[in-house]
Design an enzyme around this catalytic site. Structure first.
Site, short mmCIF file in Angstrom:
data_model
loop_
_atom_site.label_atom_id
_atom_site.label_comp_id
_atom_site.label_asym_id
_atom_site.label_seq_id
_atom_site.Cartn_x
_atom_site.Cartn_y
_atom_site.Cartn_z
N HIS A 33 0.82 -1.22 0.00
CA HIS A 33 0.00 0.00 0.00
C HIS A 33 0.85 1.27 0.00
O HIS A 33 0.35 2.36 -0.21
CB HIS A 33 -1.01 -0.01 1.17
CG HIS A 33 -0.46 0.40 2.49
ND1 HIS A 33 -0.16 -0.49 3.49
CD2 HIS A 33 -0.17 1.62 2.99
CE1 HIS A 33 0.30 0.16 4.54
NE2 HIS A 33 0.29 1.45 4.26
N ASP A 72 -0.89 -7.33 1.49
CA ASP A 72 -0.22 -6.03 1.55
C ASP A 72 1.29 -6.23 1.66
O ASP A 72 1.89 -6.07 2.71
CB ASP A 72 -0.75 -5.23 2.76
CG ASP A 72 -0.29 -3.79 2.73
OD1 ASP A 72 0.31 -3.37 1.72
OD2 ASP A 72 -0.51 -3.09 3.74
N GLY A 99 2.98 6.10 8.94
CA GLY A 99 4.40 6.32 8.68
C GLY A 99 5.25 5.12 9.05
O GLY A 99 6.41 5.03 8.69
N SER A 150 4.22 2.10 8.21
CA SER A 150 3.86 1.10 7.19
C SER A 150 5.05 0.58 6.43
O SER A 150 6.00 1.31 6.15
CB SER A 150 2.92 1.73 6.17
OG SER A 150 1.63 1.66 6.70
N GLY A 151 4.98 -0.69 6.11
CA GLY A 151 6.05 -1.32 5.35
C GLY A 151 7.21 -1.76 6.23
O GLY A 151 8.05 -2.53 5.81
N1 ARG Z 1 -1.22 2.34 7.14
C1 ARG Z 1 -0.32 2.96 8.03
C2 ARG Z 1 0.84 3.61 7.29
O1 ARG Z 1 0.73 3.83 6.13
C3 ARG Z 1 0.14 2.06 9.11
C4 ARG Z 1 -0.88 1.95 10.13
C5 ARG Z 1 -0.58 1.02 11.20
N2 ARG Z 1 -1.58 1.36 12.18
C6 ARG Z 1 -1.68 0.74 13.32
N3 ARG Z 1 -2.55 1.17 14.18
N4 ARG Z 1 -0.93 -0.29 13.62
O2 ARG Z 1 1.81 4.01 7.86
#
Ligand code: ARG
Length: 897
Positions: free
Chosen positions: A698, A753, A845, A847-848
């Site tokens: 994503h 993902d 932030g 993510s990944g």
């Molecule tokens: N989708 C988010 C990103 O792009 C990560 C979210 C993770 N959230 C969580 N509550 N664990 O950084």
């Protein structure tokens, strides 16, 4: 400037007495003369002229004795006619007497021989003992020349001190006769403190007496004896401690002895020989004597320290609050590799310090670079603190507090209020001291002592005053504490909040919610459970969805009892019960393989291949769970231990960062920061080889007209901890060749993902850049296991990213339970990991980025990739991660890894 060691005087004799061969020779001669004395008294008639040892001497004598007996025997034979029965009768007893005498003589000789061997070989064996210590000369003032061991003033005073010490030893029958040599190694202020090294050669059986006499302060007191040669020198506080005899060898080789004096307003640096270009020497004994002006103390910081990994016999650095390397004044023992940001600052109690580097015979490591400077000696510590609230810390916090320090803070808040103290950071740990006794360093409030490493705690008073006392002894110091004091209303200690019995205030909603928010659990006592809660046997209320989730949430396991399987059945990891007979029958009866997981203890037990069995390269399957890179050969072809150069960090692991959840440099060497052009950090990723990264699909969606799937948009930073230090020499910046997102990624459900990223050029592995291990698709990360998530994402929901890489410890949550909490949004490619009390989570932030597990072998494996969440860190809303094991085959297909 002279070295503190080189001051032996008169020097020549010194070496002689340390030389082993001299020592042995000396004793052999004495042994012989003693043997002679003793044998002659035992056997006055005969003295062997040249006995070379006790055995031979005894042998000579026995020959003589036997000759006499033999004569008697011959006599008997000669005068006894064979047929004379009377004589025959007589002859019997006579021969027996002779034989008996012979035996007795033989036994006696053996006994004497044995005794002599024991005496000379064991009891009387010479032992070399070295003591280091110091004493105070009262009637002398320190002058600068005393720092220079070749100055005439030094030599003069050293001579006097030496002869005073010798006089003291001489007056002690347990010390005097064994004393060989004393060397004055250095002087420091106060009035004059003299440091010395004394060597003794003592027979083994006197060793203990010598130790005792040297340890006994009384026996080392200078008696006012008119016969003393230097009555003009008044000394006191003579102390001596046993030292490693190797220290005396160091006195011979002075190539690694250094003396440094702090310069006013300047920082002085020093380092191990060859640093940083070549490794420090093996078998080294290096000493740095650090000094400061009178009435100053020393602040010493190791800027980098990279030694052999710590074991009992590894290389180490020791810092002493003295110029003598004596254990009771040791401040710290350091080994291994510390990140540059680790707090390695130490304070002295006086104007001297000694740094020692002791290395063994192997290994090649860079060593250390250190700095020191002088500070005016602290006048007083503690004091009176007034007002509604305020803060206070141990001296020099967050540096290690100085030894031999006592502080008292008398805290007084307005008389209508009560006072409490909250310790936000608390590190008062001394090696080997049980936290229950706090006998060395401690904090004392009323009559309770606190020590060790503690998480935040509160001590409340029922008046408007409280006294906090801090004590550190002469050895081993720690970071100390940072505390605040607060005033509160005795009738309402926590306005609008719930007061824990410990004095801590927590939100009212946290009371009786099933989570222990007060460390003492007082928020969960005397609760009436709601209908959404389950009542544990111990009285606690827990959310019903926690029942039968395979985690002991009640503490007494009562939430898992009702769901345990019947007596002769097995409970699967997914909670299903199967008859015991179906366990290990080669069939996946549970549906998750857990009944076939650990069936045979024996390594290399080959089983039929199933979706849950680990497949070796040779195609055979083994029943062991998580066999990859665990340090044991499980596959016949050893393929389970192949490609295991991953998942380890170079620096010493520490969870003790002052100031929360900041990561240390090199703590997560696989963590990558992905920067998008003109946007800075956007997503995280994990390094899995020299050229491949794993991240989340994503991150590379088309968004607001920007095509994030375009590789040229991105830059990867490796070896990074602080986003503002991207220019640091250790940080590697890489362009990206291509981004491969999973074809089945669904940007609505976030299923699949995952993405792999190929770098344009390979990275160089280093102390701060290392790959993470990829788990086999059969790898099990069990429910309840603690994992670590890291990233530069937001630290609060809706907040901005963090500059320093953050880390959080979170727990694997049962899939079924989580699916209920997250309204059926989970797929098999997702796993929930979090802390259901809330407060700990990944966020925007992150993510990944990596979610890693520390396996029993200490190696770390990638368990997941940060994917999504319902807000951040909310109660009962754990974070969702891409499940690596479910996506493992795809990674292999794309990268070959
Ligand atoms: N989708 C988010 C990103 O792009 C990560 C979210 C993770 N959230 C969580 N509550 N664990 O950084």
């Amino acid at each position: 400037m002279g070295f503190w060691w080189l001051t032996r005087e008169p020097g020549k004799q010194w070496q002689k007495h340390f030389c082993r061969s001299t020592e042995v020779k000396f004793f052999t001669q004495r042994e012989n003369s003693r043997i002679r004395e003793q044998t002659s008294s035992l056997f006055p008639r005969e003295t062997p002229a040249k006995g070379t040892g006790s055995l031979l001497s005894a042998g000579g004598i026995s020959e003589q004795g036997q000759t006499k007996d033999m004569n008697n025997l011959e006599e008997g034979v000669e005068f006894l006619p064979a047929m004379n029965s009377k004589k025959m009768e007589k002859r019997g007893p006579k021969r027996r007497v002779v034989v008996a005498i012979l035996i007795i003589a033989f036994l006696l000789i053996s006994l004497v021989t044995g005794l002599l061997v024991w005496h000379f070989k064991y009891r009387n064996a010479p032992v070399q003992k070295v003591f280091t210590g110091h004493l105070r000369v009262l009637n002398r003032e320190f002058i600068d020349a005393y720092e220079n061991s070749s100055s005439p003033e030094f030599i003069m005073l050293a001579k006097k001190v030496k002869s005073t010490i010798e006089d003291i030893y001489r007056s002690q029958p347990d010390i005097g006769p064994y004393h060989k040599e004393t060397v004055i190694t250095a002087f420091s202020e106060g009035s004059v403190i003299a440091y010395y090294l004394s060597e003794f050669i003592v027979p083994k059986y006197r060793e203990e007496k010598l130790d005792r006499a040297m340890a006994d302060k009384q026996s080392l007191v200078q008696r006012l004896n008119p016969r003393l040669r230097n009555p003009t020198l008044k000394v006191e506080s003579v102390v001596a401690f046993p030292a490693d005899p190797s220290i005396a060898q160091t006195a011979r080789d002075n190539s690694c002895l250094f003396a440094l004096h702090a310069k006013e307003g300047e920082i002085t640096s020093f380092n191990t020989p060859g640093f940083p270009h070549s490794p420090y020497p093996n078998n080294a004994r290096c000493y740095w004597a650090l000094r400061a002006d009178a009435n100053s103390v020393i602040s010493l910081t190791f800027k980098t320290l990279d030694l052999e990994q710590c074991t009992d016999s590894s290389d180490y650095v020791k810092v002493y609050d003295s110029l003598s390397p004596v254990e009771p004044h040791a401040l710290v023992r350091l080994c291994g590799n510390y990140a540059p940001s680790y707090n390695l600052t130490f304070l002295s109690s006086q104007n001297v310090m000694l740094v020692a580097l002791i290395t063994n015979k192997e290994g090649r490591y860079p060593g250390f670079k250190a700095e020191f400077f002088q500070l005016p000696k602290m006048k007083a510590c503690g004091g009176t603190l007034r007002g509604e609230s305020g803060t206070f810390t141990t001296p020099y916090y967050p540096a290690h507090y100085p030894p031999a320090t006592d502080c008292v803070w008398n805290i007084e808040v307005p008389s209508t209020k009560n006072v409490k103290v909250r310790f936000n950071m608390f590190f008062v740990l001394e090696p080997g001291v049980p936290v229950s006794s706090c006998t060395k360093d401690y904090v004392q409030i009323n009559s309770t002592r606190y020590c060790g490493e503690r998480s935040q705690f509160v001590v409340a008073s029922s008046t408007n005053r409280i006294a906090v006392q801090f004590h550190s002894d002469r050895s081993y110091t720690d970071t100390g504490f940072s505390a605040e004091y607060l005033s509160y209303d005795s009738s309402d200690p926590c306005p609008g909040k719930f007061a824990c019995n410990t004095g801590r205030c927590i939100e009212k909603s946290m009371r009786c919610d099933g989570w222990l928010d007060c460390v003492d659990g007082s928020d969960e006592r005397s609760c009436t459970c709601t209908d959404q809660q389950f009542r544990c046997q111990n009285g606690w209320c827990k959310p019903k969805f926690w029942v039968c989730d395979n985690v002991n949430d009640c503490g007494d396991n009562s939430d898992e009892l009702q769901c345990s399987c019947a007596n002769n059945s097995f409970k699967c990891n997914n909670g299903k019960c199967i008859p015991n007979t179906q366990k290990c029958d080669g069939k996946d009866d549970c549906g998750d393989g857990s009944d076939e997981g650990t069936c045979s203890k024996a390594a290399q037990s080959t089983v039929a291949c199933k979706s849950y069995t680990y497949k070796c390269r040779n195609g055979l399957c083994i029943s062991k769970q998580n066999p990859e890179c665990d340090g044991q050969k499980d596959c016949e072809d050893n393929s389970d231990e192949d490609n295991c150069n991953c998942g380890t960090r170079s620096y010493i692991k520490k969870s003790r960062i002052v100031g929360g959840q900041n990561s240390d440099v090199g703590e997560w060497p696989w963590q990558v920061s992905l920067h998008a052009k003109s946007q800075g950090h956007v997503c995280g990723a994990s390094l899995i080889s020299e050229t491949w990264l794993v991240s989340a699909a994503h991150c590379f969606l088309e968004l607001q007209g920007i095509s994030y799937s375009d590789a040229s948009l991105w830059t990867a930073y490796l070896g990074l901890t602080n986003q503002s230090k991207r220019n640091d020499a250790n940080v590697q910046m890489k362009q990206i060749k291509r981004i491969i997102s999973h074809r089945s990624f669904n940007d609505y459900t976030y299923d699949y993902d995952i993405a792999v990223i190929e770098l344009q050029s390979p990275v160089t592995f280093s102390a701060v850049v290392q790959p993470i291990c990829l788990p086999d698709s059969t790898h099990n990360f069990p429910v309840g296991k603690d994992l670590w998530v890291t990233g530069w994402g937001a630290t609060v929901e809706g907040g901005s990213g963090s500059t320093i890489l953050q880390k959080a410890e979170i727990r694997v949550i049962n899939q079924t339970v989580c699916n209920r909490l997250l309204t059926d949004q989970l797929t098999e490619r997702m796993m929930c990991v979090g802390v259901l009390t809330g407060g700990v989570d990944a966020c925007q932030g992150d993510s990944g980025g990596p979610l890693v597990s520390v396996e029993n072998s200490g190696r770390m494996f990638l368990a997941g990739v940060v994917s999504w969440g319902d807000g951040c860190a909310q109660r009962n809303k754990p974070g969702v991660y891409s499940r690596l094991t479910a996506l493992r085959t795809w990674i292999k297909q794309q990268t070959g890894l």
